[in-house]
Design an enzyme around this catalytic site. Structure first.
Site, PDB file in Angstrom:
ATOM      1  N   ASP A  71       0.824  -1.222   0.000  1.00 57.24           N
ATOM      2  CA  ASP A  71       0.000   0.000   0.000  1.00 57.24           C
ATOM      3  C   ASP A  71       0.851   1.262   0.000  1.00 57.24           C
ATOM      4  OD1 ASP A  71      -2.199  -1.681   0.140  1.00 57.24           O
ATOM      5  OD2 ASP A  71      -2.306  -1.586   2.305  1.00 57.24           O
ATOM      6  N   GLY A  72       2.096   1.152  -0.479  1.00 52.20           N
ATOM      7  CA  GLY A  72       3.006   2.291  -0.419  1.00 52.20           C
ATOM      8  C   GLY A  72       3.401   2.866  -1.767  1.00 52.20           C
TER       9      GLY A  72
END
EC number: 3.5.1.10
Lengths: 297, 297, 297, 297
Positions: B241-242
């Site tokens: 999720d980065g």
């Protein structure tokens, strides 16, 4: 100085009361409360209720605005009588008068937009509170604030004087104000101070919490490349930027916006969000339950 | 099956090209590029540019849509000639044909709303891509997908078969698709797989990143008591999720919304955000620079 | 009084120029303009372009911000040289200096929120203009305005004195200001006056135009039962509330909001929308074409 | 075919009832109603109330969701008993069972996005209704609709056959459906037909009413140069696009968006707004008073 518009409003609201209740859910609560008010001759103007997790026992919240003739003289009796119902249903409750304005202390550092917004709402009669004082670690806004008849206290804060400054803050506000607004006050409040005002200190954080907790949130947001930025008004608790959220709002940004643009855009979000939160607080529209708020807006 | 509307659109776009350029900023870039296109007889239809941090040297980004007669036969020469300019200005660049649709693989688990949205955009001609296949660890959506003439691959995933499943994924997509869309695919993609598709895997995360990274974001959001929820479309990188954010959107919620309500409201945000991001990707509107995107929407 | 922040900004922008061009579309415009600027040694900072209806001949619009060393001394020559290119492409065009702030006259009646917002933007340096004067048909805001060093002209207007009042307005502004802002000025401006300031008078209308043209738009909105209200900033033309729209924004309302609530909510929309429109105008970001605007925001 | 999710939901809601009341305001209404429900052993799950213009006599509206054991067998008695209270307070009222789904007829022409959205909400269990039939003046969507087990009626409409077509419509829907949804049905409904379904026909108009009443609203919007477009769901009355508004939403657009872009953007607004309005209608959340709605959303 009392804003003209507010004055007119208050006369109309001389007999208006606000009842806030939270208790374990069970049948008959609304019937009991509404019957009580009817028997007293009160007229319900507005009522909002909410049951949290009705399937698992549930918690019941209600906010009622009602008019009661001769409220001022009858409110002690009203409260005494209501306490019997409250006991039966294990209620946490309060009954306040709309005409009894909450007294606010506003703390501010160098950025003035949140303070200006609150002053504008106050002057226009949209913020139904008394601004008891402005406290700042800077002196820049003294003229403006004093020109409105509001006391201004300049209390500088350095690493060395932090404890002393907070002692002076406490001296000024304790027993003297109902709530404290951190309108972009850039100093951290100590747990000891917070204990004196549980769920009564409102802060505006310049990010969409829980994203970008801590310092320089716009720089953090720019660094992460988000497409939307926001601001969060919350009650201050011991956990930094971790208290119950009252209100949030956001605005779309793009790769074109640098950190300064985000700050500029963010200022508009901050002032709007803070003003809403303060407004709801002074109108007894917020109930805190654990780390969340129920807002009857 | 080719959607009717898209077909018409493509004929009109047979000679349409898209140029994406990023390079260190310096005077003369626009002059050189626009002169080159003019000398070639191309007609600029749209042009968007952006200079990142002009004060500190700066990076220059430009996206140009242009029409060039007989594009199909002349594009090799066009690229060869442009590479001289590109070299002079140390450009990273690409020139693609609008008529050459990108081929997509869509990965999906049980929740169908994002897949349905992409299929609807595709059928209505709003998503200008070819859906090469749908891959799922479940079998529920086979009928719907196959009825549209799109191959459906059911590849179950368990803890034991994860590596094997990914091997089969790779077999299906490698050299065969231009981008991979994780339309609520609830399995984590391995770094090895990601390496094959740098900035070519788009995921929809069901929170307003960087808030609520990881699993069960709506439960996290409910727990924190936020007043706004969101969704984020981003390129997939090794960091969970980065990756670079392409698009985000949000919706207001209140204390009345339980976790199921947040999921329901969130589904609308997710499908809209993912569809926008995929659309921008297939139209070559996104340039990734470090961990951020420049989106010429 | 000159706001501190603006002053710093201007030094940085001493050599910044803004070029606005509109002309019939044809190949080679961008090449010619960018080549011209490159040959002059100018550095393009930002460029936005738009082609209206490219399929039917089309109109081409471009806005370029560029830095040119020693701009002040060279701008006459720059303009003279550019006029040759302009002639070739039948351009309407302007080149302005960012450091030469536009002078504004603000007209206001009794409601102060739009004026306060503009003053706040101006003080914080976000509104890059000179406020040459405030004119009002009331006297309430004199103290505030004069305390900021801005001349305040109280010109009462009655049915009998309307023509005389407008004559005095014209005397004050003609040749003295670049634009006129109607910040909730509740008098209708005559066509004769408008002729002196074509596309240079900005009004804020308190509805989402073209809904609720004319008087009492919030009462109209309440009466119609709309679920969203708005405000519109537009250039003033002969047709009442019919001029080119610069910006609009909206806010959700419900059956709970009475006319006073709509007014209160609307004030926030009005001030935000007007501030944006004025900002875009003074930064030369708006091109009017027939009855529409192209806004390079 | 019954969507799986809805089925589960309904079992949980077997004893859930919804009471809608509107009447002249006076003290004691809430007390009487809540006492009545308490005496019956009902458990109030949610309650929303609103007093219109409390200062001028006022109208009182309330919506209560409650659970009552063995509802199915007791509801006749419940209604009979409640009618005494209703009479005393001059109430208009209804009590409906949540488990008794409303039957809908959806009318559609060529554009399928609103129909698809309703079908998707229905399949996912978010639209708690029965789709009794789809009627269209075209035949394109037959396969899709019939594949979901929903009857599809193709009734072509020409200038000559309009009356005959409407006669067939009436035959199909009268006594057979509870509400009619015009999901982008591009034929005007006659007053005679409307009379059979007062406040039971929901239309989606593709503009932010009252702006752009009538035909080609996106072309009208483009022509006026608005910066925001919208859609409006409303009950159909004799006055074209003039009935009570249930819901509206908007989206930002710019000069870059041509009429086709506005249509594309508008489709998203339309489907979202219509789905919300239909949802509120089938859950008995809308009360019509004169030409406005009270929506307890």
């Amino acid at each position: 100085m009392v804003p003209k518009i507010t004055k007119q409003k208050n006369n109309a609201l001389a007999n208006r009361a606000r009842m806030l209740v939270s208790c374990p859910d069970q049948p008959g609560i609304v019937a009991a409360v509404s019957r009580f008010l009817f028997d007293y001759g009160a007229n319900i103007i507005q009522s909002d209720q909410y049951t949290m997790e009705p399937a698992q026992g549930g918690l019941f919240f209600i906010r009622i605005e009602f008019d009661l003739e001769d409220l001022d003289n009858r409110r002690q009796q009203l409260k005494a009588d209501f306490s019997k119902i409250a006991e039966k249903f294990s209620m946490e409750w309060s009954i306040t008068r709309a005409s009894r304005k909450k007294r606010l202390a506003i703390l501010v550092s160098k950025e003035d937009h949140c303070l200006l917004e609150l002053l504008w709402h106050w002057q226009s009669g949209d913020l139904d509170a008394e601004i008891a004082m402005v406290i700042s670690n800077h002196n820049e806004m003294r003229d403006l604030v004093e020109s409105l008849g509001i006391p201004y206290h300049h209390i500088p804060v350095t690493a060395d004087t932090k404890a002393e400054a907070e002692r002076r803050h406490l001296e000024l506000v304790k027993g003297n104000v109902d709530a404290i607004i951190l309108a972009r006050y850039m100093q951290i409040i100590s747990p000891t101070f917070i204990e004196h005002f549980p769920n009564k200190i409102i802060n505006i954080h310049h990010s969409f919490l829980p994203a970008f907790v801590g310092g320089k949130p716009y720089a953090q947001a720019h660094n992460r490349g988000v497409k939307i930025i926001g601001a969060t008004a919350h009650y201050v608790t011991e956990e930094l930027d971790g208290g119950p959220i009252i209100e949030q709002d956001v605005q779309r940004v793009s790769h074109r916006d640098n950190v300064d643009d985000l700050k500029r855009i963010g200022r508009h979000i901050e002032r709007t969000v803070l003003a809403k939160a303060v407004n709801w607080h002074v109108e007894d529209r917020v109930i805190v339950h654990e780390n969340k708020t129920v807002v009857f807006s």
